[in-house]
Design a protein around this motif. Structure first.
Motif, PDB file in Angstrom:
ATOM      1  N   LEU A  38       3.692 101.271  51.934  1.00  0.00           N
ATOM      2  CA  LEU A  38       4.245 101.247  50.589  1.00  0.00           C
ATOM      3  C   LEU A  38       3.799  99.963  49.929  1.00  0.00           C
ATOM      4  N   SER A  39       3.117 100.097  48.794  1.00  0.00           N
ATOM      5  CA  SER A  39       2.726  98.937  47.997  1.00  0.00           C
ATOM      6  C   SER A  39       3.381  99.082  46.636  1.00  0.00           C
ATOM      7  N   LEU A  40       4.003  98.025  46.192  1.00  0.00           N
ATOM      8  CA  LEU A  40       4.785  98.072  44.971  1.00  0.00           C
ATOM      9  C   LEU A  40       4.562  96.774  44.205  1.00  0.00           C
ATOM     10  N   LYS A  41       4.413  96.894  42.901  1.00  0.00           N
ATOM     11  CA  LYS A  41       4.265  95.714  42.048  1.00  0.00           C
ATOM     12  C   LYS A  41       5.189  95.907  40.854  1.00  0.00           C
ATOM     13  N   VAL A  42       6.119  94.970  40.681  1.00  0.00           N
ATOM     14  CA  VAL A  42       7.115  95.053  39.609  1.00  0.00           C
ATOM     15  C   VAL A  42       7.071  93.768  38.794  1.00  0.00           C
ATOM     16  N   ASN A  43       6.986  93.906  37.476  1.00  0.00           N
ATOM     17  CA  ASN A  43       7.038  92.744  36.605  1.00  0.00           C
ATOM     18  C   ASN A  43       8.494  92.378  36.376  1.00  0.00           C
ATOM     19  N   VAL A  44       8.814  91.099  36.553  1.00  0.00           N
ATOM     20  CA  VAL A  44      10.182  90.610  36.403  1.00  0.00           C
ATOM     21  C   VAL A  44      10.172  89.504  35.366  1.00  0.00           C
ATOM     22  N   LYS A  45      11.056  89.603  34.401  1.00  0.00           N
ATOM     23  CA  LYS A  45      11.143  88.611  33.322  1.00  0.00           C
ATOM     24  C   LYS A  45      12.013  87.436  33.769  1.00  0.00           C
ATOM     25  N   THR A  46      11.429  86.589  34.615  1.00  0.00           N
ATOM     26  CA  THR A  46      12.108  85.396  35.104  1.00  0.00           C
ATOM     27  C   THR A  46      11.051  84.386  35.518  1.00  0.00           C
ATOM     28  N   THR A  47      11.496  83.291  36.086  1.00  0.00           N
ATOM     29  CA  THR A  47      10.549  82.291  36.578  1.00  0.00           C
ATOM     30  C   THR A  47      10.245  82.543  38.054  1.00  0.00           C
ATOM     31  N   LYS A  48       9.125  82.018  38.489  1.00  0.00           N
ATOM     32  CA  LYS A  48       8.734  82.137  39.893  1.00  0.00           C
ATOM     33  C   LYS A  48       9.789  81.494  40.799  1.00  0.00           C
ATOM     34  N   GLN A  49      10.293  80.344  40.414  1.00  0.00           N
ATOM     35  CA  GLN A  49      11.286  79.627  41.210  1.00  0.00           C
ATOM     36  C   GLN A  49      12.585  80.425  41.328  1.00  0.00           C
ATOM     37  N   ARG A  50      13.050  81.002  40.230  1.00  0.00           N
ATOM     38  CA  ARG A  50      14.306  81.777  40.261  1.00  0.00           C
ATOM     39  C   ARG A  50      14.157  83.026  41.130  1.00  0.00           C
ATOM     40  N   LEU A  51      13.031  83.726  41.026  1.00  0.00           N
ATOM     41  CA  LEU A  51      12.822  84.924  41.838  1.00  0.00           C
ATOM     42  C   LEU A  51      12.680  84.553  43.311  1.00  0.00           C
ATOM     43  N   TRP A  52      12.006  83.437  43.610  1.00  0.00           N
ATOM     44  CA  TRP A  52      11.876  82.983  44.996  1.00  0.00           C
ATOM     45  C   TRP A  52      13.264  82.712  45.587  1.00  0.00           C
ATOM     46  N   GLU A  53      14.109  82.055  44.826  1.00  0.00           N
ATOM     47  CA  GLU A  53      15.479  81.766  45.275  1.00  0.00           C
ATOM     48  C   GLU A  53      16.232  83.076  45.566  1.00  0.00           C
ATOM     49  N   LEU A  54      16.029  84.060  44.746  1.00  0.00           N
ATOM     50  CA  LEU A  54      16.701  85.351  44.919  1.00  0.00           C
ATOM     51  C   LEU A  54      16.209  86.097  46.158  1.00  0.00           C
ATOM     52  N   ILE A  55      14.890  86.191  46.338  1.00  0.00           N
ATOM     53  CA  ILE A  55      14.383  86.978  47.468  1.00  0.00           C
ATOM     54  C   ILE A  55      14.568  86.272  48.809  1.00  0.00           C
ATOM     55  N   THR A  56      14.720  84.972  48.807  1.00  0.00           N
ATOM     56  CA  THR A  56      14.917  84.257  50.069  1.00  0.00           C
ATOM     57  C   THR A  56      16.389  84.172  50.469  1.00  0.00           C
ATOM     58  N   HIS A  57      17.249  84.823  49.722  1.00  0.00           N
ATOM     59  CA  HIS A  57      18.678  84.896  50.043  1.00  0.00           C
ATOM     60  C   HIS A  57      19.122  86.362  49.996  1.00  0.00           C
ATOM     61  N   PRO A  58      18.660  87.148  50.979  1.00  0.00           N
ATOM     62  CA  PRO A  58      18.918  88.592  50.950  1.00  0.00           C
ATOM     63  C   PRO A  58      20.385  88.978  51.111  1.00  0.00           C
TER      64      PRO A  58
END
Length: 157
Positions: A38-58
């Motif tokens: 499964l390959s998925l690409k989603v555009n998210v209207k946020t900053t790289k830092q904010r999304l990194w913080e979100l995905i690293t805290h599942p």
């Protein structure tokens, strides 16, 4: 996504598109077993830092992803974590524990299932800059641990 968005792109490849994402499901033969990529690409209207913080805290995922029922971080340090997942898809519960490796400099998270309901589950999450916000890229390979349809039919016949 409805079936009308999906089209056969090549043999054993189904390509699905809508305005928010692009998905490729690739069925691969591996010794008679069915694996799914499964390959998925989603555009998210946020900053790289904010999304990194979100995905690293599942452990927060159950609050905004309906199928994720429980996430428990068993161990965590700056570079790795051990995470136990419980999800439900159409009332079928599945669980696994995965080892995650964090590369904050490149905004890349890789994971490998160490035990669970599948034979194998491995992948990466990557955050890339985009013209509007950032793109979250997911690339996963799943081996369901089920015999291929041909093996089942061969036993019946």
């Amino acid at each position: 996504m409805g079936a009308d968005c999906c089209q056969k792109a090549e043999q054993d490849v189904i390509q699905c598109k809508d305005q928010r994402l692009l998905v490729f499901f690739i069925w691969q033969r591996n010794g008679g077993e069915q694996m799914m990529r499964l390959s998925l690409k989603v555009n998210v209207k946020t900053t790289k830092q904010r999304l990194w913080e979100l995905i690293t805290h599942p452990e927060g995922y159950p609050s905004f992803i309906p199928n994720v029922k429980e996430v428990t971080v068993l161990e965590r340090n700056q570079e790795t974590s051990l995470v136990r997942w419980k999800i439900s898809i159409e009332e079928v519960e599945m669980q696994w524990t995965e080892q995650c490796h964090y590369d904050g400099q490149n905004a890349r998270l890789s994971f490998h299932m160490v035990r669970g309901d599948f034979s194998a589950y491995d992948g990466i999450l990557l955050i890339e800059h985009a013209s509007h916000g950032v793109d979250l890229v997911l690339d996963v390979t799943i081996d369901w641990g089920l015999p291929s349809f041909e093996k089942v039919i061969a036993r019946v016949v």
